[in-house]
Write an enzyme that holds these catalytic residues in place. Structure first.
Site, mmCIF file in Angstrom:
data_model
loop_
_atom_site.group_PDB
_atom_site.id
_atom_site.type_symbol
_atom_site.label_atom_id
_atom_site.label_comp_id
_atom_site.label_asym_id
_atom_site.label_seq_id
_atom_site.Cartn_x
_atom_site.Cartn_y
_atom_site.Cartn_z
ATOM 1 N N TYR A 248 0.880 -1.167 0.000
ATOM 2 C CA TYR A 248 0.000 0.000 0.000
ATOM 3 C C TYR A 248 0.918 1.218 0.000
ATOM 4 O O TYR A 248 1.766 1.353 0.887
ATOM 5 C CB TYR A 248 -0.877 0.035 1.246
ATOM 6 C CG TYR A 248 -2.008 -0.948 1.269
ATOM 7 C CD1 TYR A 248 -3.090 -0.823 0.402
ATOM 8 C CD2 TYR A 248 -2.023 -1.999 2.185
ATOM 9 C CE1 TYR A 248 -4.146 -1.731 0.443
ATOM 10 C CE2 TYR A 248 -3.070 -2.900 2.238
ATOM 11 C CZ TYR A 248 -4.128 -2.759 1.362
ATOM 12 O OH TYR A 248 -5.175 -3.643 1.400
ATOM 13 N N ASP A 276 -6.312 -0.619 -6.004
ATOM 14 C CA ASP A 276 -7.778 -0.557 -5.966
ATOM 15 C C ASP A 276 -8.296 -0.074 -4.613
ATOM 16 O O ASP A 276 -9.446 -0.304 -4.257
ATOM 17 C CB ASP A 276 -8.388 -1.926 -6.294
ATOM 18 C CG ASP A 276 -7.980 -3.008 -5.299
ATOM 19 O OD1 ASP A 276 -7.175 -2.716 -4.389
ATOM 20 O OD2 ASP A 276 -8.460 -4.149 -5.435
ATOM 21 N N HIS A 368 -9.954 -7.092 -4.795
ATOM 22 C CA HIS A 368 -9.624 -7.037 -3.361
ATOM 23 C C HIS A 368 -10.461 -8.036 -2.565
ATOM 24 O O HIS A 368 -10.881 -7.773 -1.437
ATOM 25 C CB HIS A 368 -9.857 -5.618 -2.836
ATOM 26 C CG HIS A 368 -8.870 -5.181 -1.789
ATOM 27 N ND1 HIS A 368 -7.805 -4.363 -2.073
ATOM 28 C CD2 HIS A 368 -8.789 -5.439 -0.456
ATOM 29 C CE1 HIS A 368 -7.124 -4.121 -0.964
ATOM 30 N NE2 HIS A 368 -7.696 -4.781 0.034
#
Length: 509
Positions: A248, A276, A368
């Site tokens: 991330y 995403d 995800h």
């Protein structure tokens, strides 16, 4: 110099804003950090003057406090036995089952009895056991999807709309389902995709998966939001064991650069950048397991109702950069050095093309795990159009260049699911929740048993479809007519075998 030892009686006095808020994870003064805590101040106040280790450990890597607090806030270590133990929590009620007796009457509910590991025959079985045996917080975090969980269910049911077209009278005495993922050997076209907070399910956390990955010759993707520290997972790997890193991107680019460069120095082979999640999806099941202490005045602003914590996911993810865009790819590639760059979370053929054109090494078609945008497509449903679009532009296997690889994750529960993805052009698939469920219910042995189940399924199903090796698993072995034909606006994309796959593959049809 040894840290100062603190008497528990002194810790217990520091339990409010007036006295200062000390918590035991060693002993830290958290007073100035209250308003900065991503989960809100209430959970810290709830543990003021108490031992917060049990709450803290499952949802934070070991270095989280060191990274966020000034060293001066470390008061010292607790003198053993000096802090009064918390009142024991009420024992959870056992999950009840009903049994019908011969008279037609319903018998008294019986406590759930966990099956012996030898009785677990499929990946679905692990989930069923986890539903009954995991604590509520862990189960709600692992199993939750976004909003109405439509996409989460579609991830699995989409595979059920793809039918095999088996070939017969082929010599399948020996079958070989080994492969390479980004140039690295794997015993099967499966990798452990990144999943957060492993200690919610098992006290050792993600290092259990590290060891099982080595035992069965597959690759683990290290998560950014693991309960274990990054170095802890790398140190747990065997010599030569391949690991990837899921990232991330932090709004503080200097921290992102530091993380990437450290991963490269530790031997990580590929960087999977999650694209995403500019904001985390609304995972209502997880949100219902918010921190349940009384609200403090610090959680109310101007008389408004308390904005409660939104579950474990929201509490640990406020650092994610919502401004991440295509302009950042050169920066990330520069930081990565020799590591390959994969974009994880691609959900359209247009973005797969952009990734290839900007020099990425591959994409993961992923939503995800159904935890972000509900009614986003399942990765397997857009795989045919992604392959078609890349081939039409000569991007999938460019002459003289490394292969641009396509991976899929979400909803995979059988080796047949993996084989369908391989037939349609995927290098491999990522599996997430089943690893969490097997680890949470049976530990290391459970994860190894799960991987052996997949290997046994690969051997059987490759024989039954007539494919001695993965190169024999070709598009003509599957019928995708029951999948919804992808559209762009009002124009059909026009997917067919002639445009989906290069000549070398079509020759095998």
């Amino acid at each position: 110099m040894s840290p100062k030892q603190i008497d528990g009686k002194e810790v217990a006095k520091h339990n409010s804003m007036e006295t200062g808020v000390w918590i035991v994870v060693h002993v830290y003064d958290m007073t100035e950090f209250l308003e900065e805590h991503p989960g809100g101040p209430d959970i810290i106040l709830q543990y003021g003057g108490k031992d917060a280790t049990e709450e803290y450990d499952p949802i934070h890597p070991p270095d989280a406090i060191k990274d966020n607090l000034d060293p001066s806030k470390h008061i010292g270590t607790l003198i053993p036995g000096s802090l009064a133990p918390p009142a024991p929590a009420a024992a959870p009620e056992p999950v009840q089952s009903t049994a019908v007796v011969t008279t037609g009457q319903v018998a008294a509910p019986q406590p759930y009895v966990k099956p012996d590991l030898s009785e677990i025959l499929s990946l679905h079985d692990f989930e069923a056991v986890a539903r009954h045996t995991m604590n509520r917080r862990g189960w709600n975090y692992y199993s939750s999807g976004a909003d109405d969980e439509i996409t989460m269910r579609e991830n699995n049911t989409a595979y059920q709309r793809i039918w095999f077209r088996p070939r017969i009278l082929r010599d399948v005495t020996k079958v070989d389902f080994s492969t390479e993922i980004l140039g690295h050997k794997s015993s099967m076209p499966v990798y452990i995709t990144a999943t957060a907070l492993g200690k919610l399910g098992h006290p050792e956390g993600e290092v259990v998966l590290t060891r099982a990955a080595h035992e069965h010759g597959i690759i683990q993707m290290i998560p950014t939001l693991a309960s274990c520290g990054f170095d802890e997972m790398v140190d747990a790997a065997a010599p030569g064991q391949v690991q990837f890193l899921q990232l991330y991107v932090n709004a503080d680019k200097s921290r992102t650069k530091k993380i990437i460069e450290h991963a490269g120095k530790r031997g990580v082979k590929a960087l999977f950048i999650t694209v995403d999640a500019p904001q985390l999806g609304r995972r209502e099941k997880d949100m219902r397991t918010k921190f349940e202490g009384n609200a403090s005045s610090h959680q109310t602003k101007g008389g408004d109702k308390v904005q409660r914590d939104a579950g474990a996911a929201r509490a640990i993810s406020s650092f994610i950069d919502p401004s991440l865009s295509w302009k950042d790819i050169p920066f990330l590639k520069e930081c990565a050095g020799d590591m390959k760059i994969i974009l994880k979370g691609v959900q359209s053929w247009e973005d797969a093309v952009l990734a290839a054109e900007r020099g990425c090494d591959g994409v993961v078609l992923s939503n995800h795990g159904g935890r972000q945008l509900d009614t986003a497509p399942a990765g397997i449903t857009i795989l045919p159009e992604v392959v078609a679009a890349l081939n039409q532009r000569g991007l999938l296997v460019p002459p003289g260049k490394p292969r641009f690889e396509i991976m899929v994750d979400g909803g995979v529960r059988r080796a047949t699911d993996v084989l369908k993805a391989v037939a349609l052009g995927a290098t491999a698939v990522g599996v997430g929740r089943p690893f969490l469920y097997s680890m949470s219910t049976y530990g290391f042995e459970g994860v190894c048993h799960m991987l052996q189940i997949l290997k046994d399924e690969f051997e059987m199903n490759m024989r039954l479809i007539g494919a001695p090796t993965l190169t024999d698993v070709v598009p003509s072995m599957v019928d995708i007519s029951a999948l919804k034909v992808p559209t762009v606006g009002n124009t059909m994309f026009g997917v067919n075998y002639e445009t989906m796959y290069p000549a070398g593959v079509k020759a095998k049809l």
